[in-house]
Write a protein that holds these residues in place. Sequence first.
Motif, PDB file in Angstrom:
ATOM      1  N   MET A 157      -2.429   6.455   0.493  1.00 33.61           N
ATOM      2  CA  MET A 157      -1.310   5.923   1.288  1.00 33.61           C
ATOM      3  C   MET A 157      -0.761   4.640   0.672  1.00 33.61           C
ATOM      4  O   MET A 157       0.460   4.461   0.601  1.00 33.61           O
ATOM      5  CB  MET A 157      -1.766   5.655   2.724  1.00 33.61           C
ATOM      6  CG  MET A 157      -1.969   6.873   3.549  1.00 33.61           C
ATOM      7  SD  MET A 157      -2.534   6.360   5.194  1.00 33.61           S
ATOM      8  CE  MET A 157      -2.770   7.935   5.955  1.00 33.61           C
ATOM      9  N   LEU A 158      -1.651   3.766   0.237  1.00 36.45           N
ATOM     10  CA  LEU A 158      -1.205   2.515  -0.393  1.00 36.45           C
ATOM     11  C   LEU A 158      -0.426   2.784  -1.677  1.00 36.45           C
ATOM     12  O   LEU A 158       0.565   2.107  -1.962  1.00 36.45           O
ATOM     13  CB  LEU A 158      -2.396   1.601  -0.672  1.00 36.45           C
ATOM     14  CG  LEU A 158      -3.009   0.937   0.551  1.00 36.45           C
ATOM     15  CD1 LEU A 158      -4.287   0.185   0.170  1.00 36.45           C
ATOM     16  CD2 LEU A 158      -2.009  -0.021   1.195  1.00 36.45           C
ATOM     17  N   ILE A 159      -0.865   3.772  -2.439  1.00 33.26           N
ATOM     18  CA  ILE A 159      -0.134   4.123  -3.654  1.00 33.26           C
ATOM     19  C   ILE A 159       1.265   4.621  -3.303  1.00 33.26           C
ATOM     20  O   ILE A 159       2.247   4.254  -3.959  1.00 33.26           O
ATOM     21  CB  ILE A 159      -0.907   5.166  -4.491  1.00 33.26           C
ATOM     22  CG1 ILE A 159      -2.096   4.508  -5.178  1.00 33.26           C
ATOM     23  CG2 ILE A 159       0.005   5.821  -5.520  1.00 33.26           C
ATOM     24  CD1 ILE A 159      -2.970   5.466  -5.959  1.00 33.26           C
ATOM     25  N   GLU A 160       1.368   5.458  -2.277  1.00 37.01           N
ATOM     26  CA  GLU A 160       2.686   5.961  -1.874  1.00 37.01           C
ATOM     27  C   GLU A 160       3.587   4.822  -1.401  1.00 37.01           C
ATOM     28  O   GLU A 160       4.775   4.793  -1.742  1.00 37.01           O
ATOM     29  CB  GLU A 160       2.535   7.019  -0.775  1.00 37.01           C
ATOM     30  CG  GLU A 160       1.908   8.310  -1.249  1.00 37.01           C
ATOM     31  CD  GLU A 160       2.640   8.954  -2.409  1.00 37.01           C
ATOM     32  OE1 GLU A 160       3.894   9.024  -2.387  1.00 37.01           O
ATOM     33  OE2 GLU A 160       1.952   9.385  -3.364  1.00 37.01           O
ATOM     34  N   ILE A 161       3.035   3.887  -0.658  1.00 37.37           N
ATOM     35  CA  ILE A 161       3.813   2.722  -0.222  1.00 37.37           C
ATOM     36  C   ILE A 161       4.250   1.910  -1.430  1.00 37.37           C
ATOM     37  O   ILE A 161       5.404   1.482  -1.526  1.00 37.37           O
ATOM     38  CB  ILE A 161       2.996   1.864   0.767  1.00 37.37           C
ATOM     39  CG1 ILE A 161       2.816   2.622   2.079  1.00 37.37           C
ATOM     40  CG2 ILE A 161       3.665   0.504   0.999  1.00 37.37           C
ATOM     41  CD1 ILE A 161       1.788   2.009   3.011  1.00 37.37           C
ATOM     42  N   ALA A 162       3.338   1.712  -2.396  1.00 35.77           N
ATOM     43  CA  ALA A 162       3.672   0.961  -3.620  1.00 35.77           C
ATOM     44  C   ALA A 162       4.739   1.691  -4.431  1.00 35.77           C
ATOM     45  O   ALA A 162       5.627   1.054  -5.002  1.00 35.77           O
ATOM     46  CB  ALA A 162       2.415   0.738  -4.455  1.00 35.77           C
ATOM     47  N   ILE A 165      10.963   2.112  -9.558  1.00 34.79           N
ATOM     48  CA  ILE A 165      12.366   2.532  -9.534  1.00 34.79           C
ATOM     49  C   ILE A 165      12.471   4.064  -9.553  1.00 34.79           C
ATOM     50  O   ILE A 165      13.247   4.651  -8.808  1.00 34.79           O
ATOM     51  CB  ILE A 165      13.122   1.939 -10.754  1.00 34.79           C
ATOM     52  CG1 ILE A 165      13.143   0.423 -10.650  1.00 34.79           C
ATOM     53  CG2 ILE A 165      14.527   2.505 -10.841  1.00 34.79           C
ATOM     54  CD1 ILE A 165      13.633  -0.274 -11.889  1.00 34.79           C
ATOM     55  N   ASN A 166      11.679   4.705 -10.395  1.00 38.23           N
ATOM     56  CA  ASN A 166      11.793   6.146 -10.580  1.00 38.23           C
ATOM     57  C   ASN A 166      10.845   6.964  -9.710  1.00 38.23           C
ATOM     58  O   ASN A 166      10.819   8.175  -9.811  1.00 38.23           O
ATOM     59  CB  ASN A 166      11.543   6.499 -12.056  1.00 38.23           C
ATOM     60  CG  ASN A 166      12.561   5.865 -12.959  1.00 38.23           C
ATOM     61  OD1 ASN A 166      13.697   5.627 -12.554  1.00 38.23           O
ATOM     62  ND2 ASN A 166      12.171   5.576 -14.184  1.00 38.23           N
ATOM     63  N   ARG A 167      10.055   6.316  -8.898  1.00 40.87           N
ATOM     64  CA  ARG A 167       9.100   7.012  -8.035  1.00 40.87           C
ATOM     65  C   ARG A 167       9.485   6.805  -6.581  1.00 40.87           C
ATOM     66  O   ARG A 167      10.079   5.789  -6.230  1.00 40.87           O
ATOM     67  CB  ARG A 167       7.676   6.472  -8.254  1.00 40.87           C
ATOM     68  CG  ARG A 167       7.152   6.630  -9.638  1.00 40.87           C
ATOM     69  CD  ARG A 167       6.744   8.052  -9.878  1.00 40.87           C
ATOM     70  NE  ARG A 167       5.740   8.129 -10.922  1.00 40.87           N
ATOM     71  CZ  ARG A 167       4.701   8.910 -10.851  1.00 40.87           C
ATOM     72  NH1 ARG A 167       4.484   9.658  -9.826  1.00 40.87           N
ATOM     73  NH2 ARG A 167       3.858   8.967 -11.860  1.00 40.87           N
ATOM     74  N   GLN A 168       9.123   7.771  -5.744  1.00 41.39           N
ATOM     75  CA  GLN A 168       9.425   7.662  -4.322  1.00 41.39           C
ATOM     76  C   GLN A 168       8.173   7.981  -3.519  1.00 41.39           C
ATOM     77  O   GLN A 168       7.344   8.776  -3.951  1.00 41.39           O
ATOM     78  CB  GLN A 168      10.517   8.648  -3.934  1.00 41.39           C
ATOM     79  CG  GLN A 168      11.785   8.506  -4.715  1.00 41.39           C
ATOM     80  CD  GLN A 168      12.549   9.816  -4.792  1.00 41.39           C
ATOM     81  OE1 GLN A 168      12.118  10.823  -4.263  1.00 41.39           O
ATOM     82  NE2 GLN A 168      13.669   9.792  -5.474  1.00 41.39           N
ATOM     83  N   ALA A 169       8.074   7.363  -2.355  1.00 39.31           N
ATOM     84  CA  ALA A 169       6.983   7.692  -1.438  1.00 39.31           C
ATOM     85  C   ALA A 169       7.233   9.083  -0.871  1.00 39.31           C
ATOM     86  O   ALA A 169       8.364   9.467  -0.612  1.00 39.31           O
ATOM     87  CB  ALA A 169       6.926   6.659  -0.318  1.00 39.31           C
ATOM     88  N   VAL A 197       0.719  12.440   0.392  1.00 42.24           N
ATOM     89  CA  VAL A 197      -0.396  11.967   1.219  1.00 42.24           C
ATOM     90  C   VAL A 197      -1.186  13.163   1.749  1.00 42.24           C
ATOM     91  O   VAL A 197      -2.417  13.147   1.762  1.00 42.24           O
ATOM     92  CB  VAL A 197       0.102  11.072   2.378  1.00 42.24           C
ATOM     93  CG1 VAL A 197      -1.033  10.708   3.321  1.00 42.24           C
ATOM     94  CG2 VAL A 197       0.767   9.816   1.838  1.00 42.24           C
ATOM     95  N   LEU A 198      -0.492  14.206   2.143  1.00 42.76           N
ATOM     96  CA  LEU A 198      -1.156  15.430   2.603  1.00 42.76           C
ATOM     97  C   LEU A 198      -1.965  16.067   1.479  1.00 42.76           C
ATOM     98  O   LEU A 198      -3.097  16.527   1.700  1.00 42.76           O
ATOM     99  CB  LEU A 198      -0.110  16.428   3.101  1.00 42.76           C
ATOM    100  CG  LEU A 198      -0.125  16.645   4.594  1.00 42.76           C
ATOM    101  CD1 LEU A 198       1.252  16.995   5.080  1.00 42.76           C
ATOM    102  CD2 LEU A 198      -1.107  17.712   4.955  1.00 42.76           C
TER     103      LEU A 198
END
Length: 141
Positions: free
Chosen positions: A99-104, A110-114, A119-120
Amino acid sequence: MLLITIRCFQVRLTKNLLVHKLIFFWLAFSWTAIVLVLCLISFNNVPSVNVQNFDKYVHVFFHFVFTFLWILFLKEQTKNGNSKKPYLVSFLFSVFFGMLIEIAQGAFTINRQADVFDVLANTTGAFLAVLVLSIYFRLKR
C-alpha cells in the motif's frame, strides 16, 4: 573431555543458527529493497510483454517472495515453532508495504500511478505465501 566436546558442539550449533537467521534476514531485506526500487523506477525503454494484466502477475510474484522470505526469517526468531505470529506479521507487513508503495507511486513518480488492483495482487501474493508455508510446515511436523 566429554563436557568440552558437548560445549564445542553447542557453540557450533549456535553459530549455525545465527548464520541461518542472518541469511534469512539479508535475503528478506534485499528482496524488500529490490521490490521498492523496481516499483518506483520508470520502465519507459523496456519492451512490453503482451500478456493481459502481466503487471498483476509480477505484483503477485513480488509479494509472494517478499512474504515467503519474511516468514522464514521470523520463524527463525521465534522459539515456538507452531506460532502463527510470523505468518500474520509477514502478511500484514507485505500488505502495508504494498500500500505504501502504491501511495508513493501516486505521489512521487511521474510515469507511475497508484492502482487498487495492484494492492489486491500484492495481497494475493502474500496470502499464497502464507498458505504454501503453513501447509509445508504442517506437513513437515
